[in-house]
Design a protein around this motif. Structure first.
Motif, PDB file in Angstrom:
ATOM      1  N   UNK A   1       0.752   3.891   6.752  1.00 45.50           N
ATOM      2  CA  UNK A   1       0.957   3.302   8.082  1.00 45.50           C
ATOM      3  C   UNK A   1      -0.108   3.722   9.078  1.00 45.50           C
ATOM      4  N   UNK A   2      -0.544   4.951   9.024  1.00 50.12           N
ATOM      5  CA  UNK A   2      -1.549   5.424   9.970  1.00 50.12           C
ATOM      6  C   UNK A   2      -2.826   5.887   9.257  1.00 50.12           C
ATOM      7  N   UNK A   3      -3.039   5.419   8.040  1.00 46.79           N
ATOM      8  CA  UNK A   3      -4.173   5.929   7.288  1.00 46.79           C
ATOM      9  C   UNK A   3      -4.909   4.860   6.529  1.00 46.79           C
ATOM     10  N   UNK A   4      -5.448   5.255   5.383  1.00 46.66           N
ATOM     11  CA  UNK A   4      -6.324   4.393   4.604  1.00 46.66           C
ATOM     12  C   UNK A   4      -5.539   3.563   3.593  1.00 46.66           C
ATOM     13  N   UNK A   5      -6.250   2.605   2.987  1.00 47.06           N
ATOM     14  CA  UNK A   5      -5.713   1.813   1.900  1.00 47.06           C
ATOM     15  C   UNK A   5      -6.367   2.290   0.610  1.00 47.06           C
ATOM     16  N   UNK A   6      -5.547   2.600  -0.390  1.00 49.21           N
ATOM     17  CA  UNK A   6      -6.071   3.179  -1.619  1.00 49.21           C
ATOM     18  C   UNK A   6      -5.686   2.328  -2.814  1.00 49.21           C
ATOM     19  N   UNK A   7      -6.490   2.458  -3.885  1.00 46.08           N
ATOM     20  CA  UNK A   7      -6.214   1.820  -5.165  1.00 46.08           C
ATOM     21  C   UNK A   7      -5.813   2.921  -6.139  1.00 46.08           C
ATOM     22  N   UNK A   8      -4.637   2.780  -6.732  1.00 47.33           N
ATOM     23  CA  UNK A   8      -4.135   3.754  -7.690  1.00 47.33           C
ATOM     24  C   UNK A   8      -4.131   3.110  -9.070  1.00 47.33           C
ATOM     25  N   UNK A   9      -4.808   3.750 -10.022  1.00 49.81           N
ATOM     26  CA  UNK A   9      -4.771   3.287 -11.398  1.00 49.81           C
ATOM     27  C   UNK A   9      -3.502   3.839 -12.038  1.00 49.81           C
ATOM     28  N   UNK A  10      -2.580   2.962 -12.399  1.00 50.01           N
ATOM     29  CA  UNK A  10      -1.298   3.399 -12.930  1.00 50.01           C
ATOM     30  C   UNK A  10      -1.419   3.941 -14.349  1.00 50.01           C
ATOM     31  N   UNK A  11      -2.485   3.592 -15.053  1.00 55.49           N
ATOM     32  CA  UNK A  11      -2.661   4.087 -16.411  1.00 55.49           C
ATOM     33  C   UNK A  11      -3.054   5.554 -16.420  1.00 55.49           C
ATOM     34  N   UNK A  12      -4.046   5.910 -15.603  1.00 50.79           N
ATOM     35  CA  UNK A  12      -4.491   7.305 -15.569  1.00 50.79           C
ATOM     36  C   UNK A  12      -3.699   8.123 -14.561  1.00 50.79           C
ATOM     37  N   UNK A  13      -2.974   7.432 -13.663  1.00 58.78           N
ATOM     38  CA  UNK A  13      -2.096   8.140 -12.747  1.00 58.78           C
ATOM     39  C   UNK A  13      -2.782   8.827 -11.596  1.00 58.78           C
ATOM     40  N   UNK A  14      -3.756   8.170 -10.984  1.00 57.86           N
ATOM     41  CA  UNK A  14      -4.415   8.773  -9.817  1.00 57.86           C
ATOM     42  C   UNK A  14      -5.144   7.697  -9.019  1.00 57.86           C
ATOM     43  N   UNK A  15      -5.437   7.984  -7.727  1.00 59.31           N
ATOM     44  CA  UNK A  15      -6.246   7.058  -6.935  1.00 59.31           C
ATOM     45  C   UNK A  15      -7.665   6.975  -7.485  1.00 59.31           C
ATOM     46  N   UNK A  16      -8.207   5.756  -7.502  1.00 61.46           N
ATOM     47  CA  UNK A  16      -9.554   5.567  -8.032  1.00 61.46           C
ATOM     48  C   UNK A  16     -10.504   4.929  -7.033  1.00 61.46           C
ATOM     49  N   UNK A  17      -9.990   4.430  -5.899  1.00 62.75           N
ATOM     50  CA  UNK A  17     -10.863   3.783  -4.916  1.00 62.75           C
ATOM     51  C   UNK A  17     -10.156   3.731  -3.575  1.00 62.75           C
ATOM     52  N   UNK A  18     -10.970   3.566  -2.519  1.00 62.51           N
ATOM     53  CA  UNK A  18     -10.454   3.311  -1.182  1.00 62.51           C
ATOM     54  C   UNK A  18     -10.985   1.965  -0.714  1.00 62.51           C
ATOM     55  N   UNK A  19     -10.186   1.259   0.067  1.00 62.36           N
ATOM     56  CA  UNK A  19     -10.577  -0.051   0.583  1.00 62.36           C
ATOM     57  C   UNK A  19     -10.643   0.034   2.098  1.00 62.36           C
ATOM     58  N   UNK A  20     -11.778  -0.340   2.696  1.00 61.54           N
ATOM     59  CA  UNK A  20     -11.924  -0.213   4.151  1.00 61.54           C
ATOM     60  C   UNK A  20     -11.195  -1.307   4.916  1.00 61.54           C
ATOM     61  N   UNK A  21      -9.880  -1.164   5.046  1.00 69.08           N
ATOM     62  CA  UNK A  21      -9.078  -2.125   5.797  1.00 69.08           C
ATOM     63  C   UNK A  21      -8.503  -1.427   7.025  1.00 69.08           C
TER      64      UNK A  21
END
Length: 519
Positions: free
Chosen positions: A340-360
């Protein structure tokens, strides 16, 4: 004379102050019969701060005095004085009881089977295409209209619990739908027989529900109590109640969302107050998964803790901050989530961790995001609750491919695989914006038409017929309408009066996971 005035003043000062109205006593006398002695709800909804939505004490006082249209809530202005009404309004905004419980026993005690299987008809009791029906949720008077998507004629209209929250979910064959109210009532409804099947109360404040892809289980996200509830989809009996407790430290969390991840045979759950994502398997033969997956950012590794397997195996994925909303990529390998007050992230559900951030920037409404393919690229688009734009993301590298200006911040974005257009509202904008639907060309990524179904009145939530030929738009007002447009010519075809139609849900598009609608 002076002595008399001084004596009178002394008497006034010595007199006890007028007693303040007792809000708790007034509640017990006038409200408990409908709303429950602990304000947990009954015939009427729960009266707790968490359940009030955007209602404020002053507005609540007006409702107490005047009643609420299209409900059983009467007005009390002729029975209570203004100070008593204010005291009563203040009382219902007091925090929930500290010892509040709504566990498996309370849930099961509330359950009712209204139509056992032997009472359900063998075939639909109407002659319309059962897969091209729409359920239109009318929040103006708490009803759902079953709408024929070929003739655009209502088939049936039935009452619901107040304040349905989140879209209805459909069984894999499209026969049953599951509805959930903000104060935790889940209703199973037989669309073919046009009758309720079962009902149960799973919580005091609930956010949304998901149905497993095999149609066996319902999962419900609760704010109050802080839990994830798993039900048998057949009779709504309790399968499991999982308290939302952090892996480390014992902190609890509201559960902000739960969605079905069909290819993974699991529910994916977002926590509002702790930095974890949960994945709960509904595969009877699920391989071992870790009940705790903690990403150590300093060491750059994932630390695994005790493993579980089989039905309802729980896996945790650590993120840097809690995610308020999320959506999946079409393969369900990645989750795109926003704080809500932060960044947008991409989480890879296979490896179980965030893998990227999206500048939104702002607050993308990812729960309403859609995807489509353009020139061999898979694009994801999302409206924004705070910025007047639709953001388009290239899912190959998670970069922003375009920012499409709109007349105001929007809530819903919809399309269909058979149309070149995506439709979005500006309902979060001010006057001059919220009555507008923008039609976006998915090829040029530009707004090509603006539609105003009812100038000056809120327009929102588009849904398509199963073949994509027609788009249905809500005039989101108490004396509103569903307006049907030709999806190719963009001409109005017809309009149907409705009581604040907050959403319309096409059976076929939902059960087939149309790429133009939310899942």
């Amino acid at each position: 004379m002076r002595w008399r005035w001084l004596s009178l003043l002394a008497l006034l000062l010595a007199a006890p102050a007028a007693a303040q109205p007792d809000g708790a006593a007034l509640y017990a006398q006038h409200c408990a019969a409908c709303h429950g002695g602990e304000r947990l709800g009954g015939m009427g909804p729960a009266l707790l701060p968490e359940n009030m939505g955007r209602l404020r004490p002053a507005q609540a006082a007006t409702v107490i005095a005047q009643g609420r249209a299209a409900t059983r809530m009467p007005g009390f202005a002729d029975q209570l004085s203004p100070p008593e009404i204010e005291a009563l309004a203040a009382h219902i905004f007091r925090p929930a009881p500290a010892n509040l419980r709504w566990d498996a026993a309370e849930i099961e005690a509330s359950r009712q089977v209204l139509a056992p299987p032997e009472r359900l008809p063998a075939r639909p009791v109407f002659d319309a295409d059962p897969l091209n029906l729409f359920l239109v949720v009318e929040t103006g008077d708490h009803h759902v209209t079953v709408l024929d998507g070929d003739r655009f004629a209502p088939i049936h209209r039935f009452p619901t619990r107040p304040a349905l929250h989140g879209g209805p979910k459909f069984s894999p064959d499209g026969r049953f739908t599951y509805l959930m109210s903000r104060d935790g009532w889940v209703t199973k409804y037989d669309i073919h027989g046009l009758q309720p099947v079962a009902e149960v109360r799973v919580g005091i404040n609930s956010r949304n529900l998901a149905l497993s892809s095999d149609g066996r289980f319902v999962a419900v996200a609760n704010y109050l109590p802080r839990s994830l509830v798993l039900l048998d989809a057949g009779d709504l009996s309790v399968k499991r109640v999982i308290p939302a407790v952090a892996l480390r430290g014992g902190a609890t969390s509201r559960v902000s969302a739960v969605y079905d991840a069909r290819p993974r045979r699991s529910f994916v759950v977002a926590m509002k107050d702790i930095p974890e994502i949960w994945e709960v398997s509904y595969d009877d033969n699920a391989p071992p998964v870790f009940t705790g997956l903690v990403h150590n950012y300093e060491k750059g590794m994932v630390e695994g803790l005790a493993a579980s397997q089989g039905l309802f195996a729980l896996r945790r994925i650590a993120v840097e901050e809690p995610l308020d909303d999320f959506m999946f990529d079409p393969a369900y390998r990645h989750l795109l989530g926003s704080a809500r007050e932060g960044k947008t992230v991409v989480v890879n559900l296979t490896v179980g961790r965030p893998v990227a951030e999206v500048p939104l920037e702002g607050l993308p409404h990812l729960g309403s995001g859609i995807t489509w393919t353009q020139d061999g690229r898979r694009l994801l688009a999302t409206p924004n609750l705070r910025r007047p734009e639709v953001s388009v993301i290239d899912m190959a590298d998670w970069k922003v491919a375009a920012r499409i200006p709109t007349d105001g911040p929007g809530f819903f974005l919809r399309s269909h695989e058979r149309t070149p257009y995506a439709w979005t509202d500006s309902m979060m904008g001010g006057p001059g914006a919220r009555d507008t639907i923008q039609v976006i060309d998915k090829r040029s990524l530009e707004v090509v038409r603006r539609l105003r179904p009812a100038p000056g009145r809120t327009a929102a939530h588009v849904e398509f017929t199963r073949d994509g030929r027609y788009a249905l738009v809500s005039v989101w007002e108490d004396d509103g309408a569903v307006v049907v447009y030709d999806a190719e010519s963009l001409a109005e075809v017809t309009r149907l009066p409705m009581r604040k139609p907050s959403g319309k849900y096409n059976v076929f598009n939902k059960i087939t996971l149309s790429e133009g609608t939310s899942h």
